[in-house]
Every structure is written in C-alpha cells, then in structure tokens.
Design an enzyme around this catalytic site. Structure first.
Site, PDB file in Angstrom:
ATOM      1  N   ASP A   1      -1.813  -6.621  -1.867  1.00 39.73           N
ATOM      2  CA  ASP A   1      -1.591  -5.799  -0.677  1.00 39.73           C
ATOM      3  C   ASP A   1      -2.242  -6.433   0.561  1.00 39.73           C
ATOM      4  OD1 ASP A   1      -0.117  -3.577  -0.002  1.00 39.73           O
ATOM      5  OD2 ASP A   1      -1.816  -2.203  -0.036  1.00 39.73           O
TER       6      ASP A   1
ATOM      7  N   ASP B   1       1.585   2.961  -2.995  1.00 40.82           N
ATOM      8  CA  ASP B   1       0.249   3.463  -2.662  1.00 40.82           C
ATOM      9  C   ASP B   1      -0.014   4.833  -3.293  1.00 40.82           C
ATOM     10  OD1 ASP B   1      -0.147   1.199  -1.085  1.00 40.82           O
ATOM     11  OD2 ASP B   1       0.787   2.152   0.658  1.00 40.82           O
TER      12      ASP B   1
END
Length: 339
Positions: free
Chosen positions: A198, A239
């Site tokens: 990420d 997420d």
C-alpha cells in the site's frame, strides 16, 4: 443472529441511505461505515463448521506480488485502451459477481421466511451440452438471487453511488465472512506484505490513485461531499476486507476458547483507531493516504499488547483454524465417550 449484529445491520443500512436525505460528514461516514462493515462481517464469519479453505503462509507471501501485478495490469489497460471499453467489460464481470455477493448477503434474512425444505434440499443443474459441469443450489438461493439480479441491473444502468456502495458492502461482508487466514502467523505475514504494498503504490507511484479514479466498479465505497470539485471521498474495499479477516480471526479465536470477545474487542478497536488516523492525516496533508499504513500497525499492535498483558501469546500463536474441530465433530466424539 445476535442483537448487536442486528443493530449493526440496521445502522449500516441507515448510514448508507442517510446521504440521500441529509448531509452526512464524509469523514464520519467513512469511519462508521468501515467499522460497521467489519463488525457485521466478523460475526457472520462465526459458524459451527470451521472454513474448509484457509490461506497458507506461501499464499500470504505471494499475495502482495499478485496484487501488484493485477494493479499494474489495470493501470496499463486504462492507459492504452479506451477507458469506456475497459469499464464496460468490468461492469459485465462485476454484474455476475454482484448478483452472487448481494444474494449471499441477503440469504440469511430471507431463509427465515421460507420453508425449511427450501433451505436444505439441493437442486442439481447440469450445464447444457457439457453434462460434466453442474451447479448445486437451493430454492432459497434462487429466491435471494431475484432481488440480487434486479439490484445489479439498476447498478449496471445507472451506476448510482448508492448502488456502488451496496454492492461494495456486500463484497466486503462476504469477503470477511468466507475468507480465513488460518492462523495469526499467516495473518501477520499477509498484513505486513500489504502494508509495504500500500505504501509503495500510493506514495511512490501514481498507479494506485489513477486506477482508483478510473475504475468504475464497486471496488471502492463512495461518500458524497459538499465539495463540487471533489464530489466523493473514497475508501477501497481492501482497506476493509484485509484487516477485517484478521479481526474476524480474533473473534473466532475467542469463540474457540469459549470466552467472550476479548481479543476481538482489542483488534476491532485497533481497526477503528487506524481508520480514524487515516482520516486525520489525509485531511491534514490534503492528499491520498495508504490506509493500511495506519490500520495494520494499530490492529496488530492493539492485539499484541492485549495478549502480552494477559499472557496468552503462546495459545494465540499456536491457534490454527484448519485444525479446529467443528461443533458437529466435537458432539460426535462426546457421544462416543458416553456410549
């Protein structure tokens, strides 16, 4: 279904519909929606039979690499092909997936109003001309697929943000419910890998943000804002799902020990703190943030501190869901002992 889960379902539905009638602060909406989705998915993941398919350590280590390859492929597709063409193909793909996910999410509620026979008796359908291909389903699943199909038709035609969010929530809940990490060691490997993934794709390349803006499919949740230049805030489903399956594992660990949700509470609290931290930093710097940068340390950190404090490090690290007996197997063994 527990009262807390029912309440979370109602709150999630109300929060999803609220922006249609009142102005809801997008930051608050992101935090509450993400946390409620994880809460619902976690409790739905608690079942009498442990998951038959669990992620291995090797799969966890490869996952960030596979994810990177897919992300880069999508970036190149949007760069060199017509965006409308790519999104049209993706819409067809997510239309089918959406029916399956939305129907599966509705199924537990629908089953309560249908005859028991409809819920249990399997219907086997053979594919025409390919008799070796067969599908098994119940009548209840067919009933659940009707509103699922109607809803996905509305999504494909209108691409309304509410339709996008409902399908995104269905994907997230099903992902948390169905996916199993197997052990906390595997979970830590996966979260650590995606933590780096990420950060790299958000901070060091334009790839992640570019794909998120170009990808017109329910892989992200959209939260209406009052800013005409930026009408929506976004939160990627990864997420929610990736940390969510780790939090769900903590809940099933608690259940396996016959205790209250103590480690679930610490992991879930860590997730909430991580999401809030993401929102604070994003607004402070006015720039997109890799949410897992804040969520992963918070989830693992809160859980680690709690289990160290209680002296439960060894049983937590030794917990392996693939070796956990189902309640049916335990009952069978108990009956044999009685005999």
């Amino acid at each position: 279904m527990m009262n807390s889960e029912r309440l979370a379902n109602v709150a999630l539905a109300g929060l999803s519909l609220a922006p249609l009638v009142v102005n809801v602060d997008p930051n608050l909406n992101v935090v509450l929606t993400a946390c409620l989705t994880v809460f619902v998915g976690c409790y739905r993941s608690v079942k009498p039979t442990p998951p038959s398919e669990t992620m291995s350590k090797e799969h966890a280590m490869r996952f960030p690499l596979v994810g990177s390859a897919m992300l880069l492929s999508l970036f190149l597709l949007f760069k060199f092909l017509s965006k409308d063409l790519v999104n049209a193909v993706l819409t067809c793909y997510f239309f089918v997936l959406g029916i399956a996910a939305f129907s599966a999410t509705l199924l537990p509620s629908i089953k309560r109003f249908l005859p028991e026979k409809w819920n249990e008796d399997l219907v086997i359908w053979h594919f025409p001309y390919f008799r070796s291909l067969e599908f098994e389903f119940t009548r209840s699943q067919i009933v659940a697929a009707i509103p699922g199909t109607m809803f996905c038709v509305w999504y494909a035609k209108q691409k309304h943000w509410l339709a996008n969010n409902v399908l995104g929530l269905a994907f997230s809940i099903q992902g948390i419910e169905m996916l199993s990490l197997g052990s906390f060691k595997t979970g830590a490997i996966l979260l650590a890998g995606l933590f780096v993934y990420d950060i790299f794709w958000v901070f060091f390349t334009p790839v992640m943000v570019s794909v998120a803006k170009s990808f017109d499919a329910p892989i992200k949740l959209l939260f209406p804002t009052a800013d005409l230049k930026r009408p929506f805030s976004m939160l990627g489903l990864g997420d929610i799902v990736i940390p969510g399956i780790f939090v769900a594992l903590a809940l099933r660990f608690d259940v396996s020990r016959g205790k209250g949700p103590q480690y679930f509470k610490s992991a879930f609290s860590g997730y909430a703190v991580g999401v809030i931290s993401t929102i604070i930093v994003m607004n402070w710097f006015q720039a997109a943030q890799p949410a897992l940068l804040y969520i992963v340390p918070a989830v693992i950190g809160f859980l680690a501190v709690h289990c160290i404090w209680n002296g439960d490090v060894k049983p937590l690290l030794e917990f392996d869901e693939s070796k956990t007996q189902s309640t049916e197997e335990v009952a069978a063994e108990e009956s044999k002992k009685v005999e």
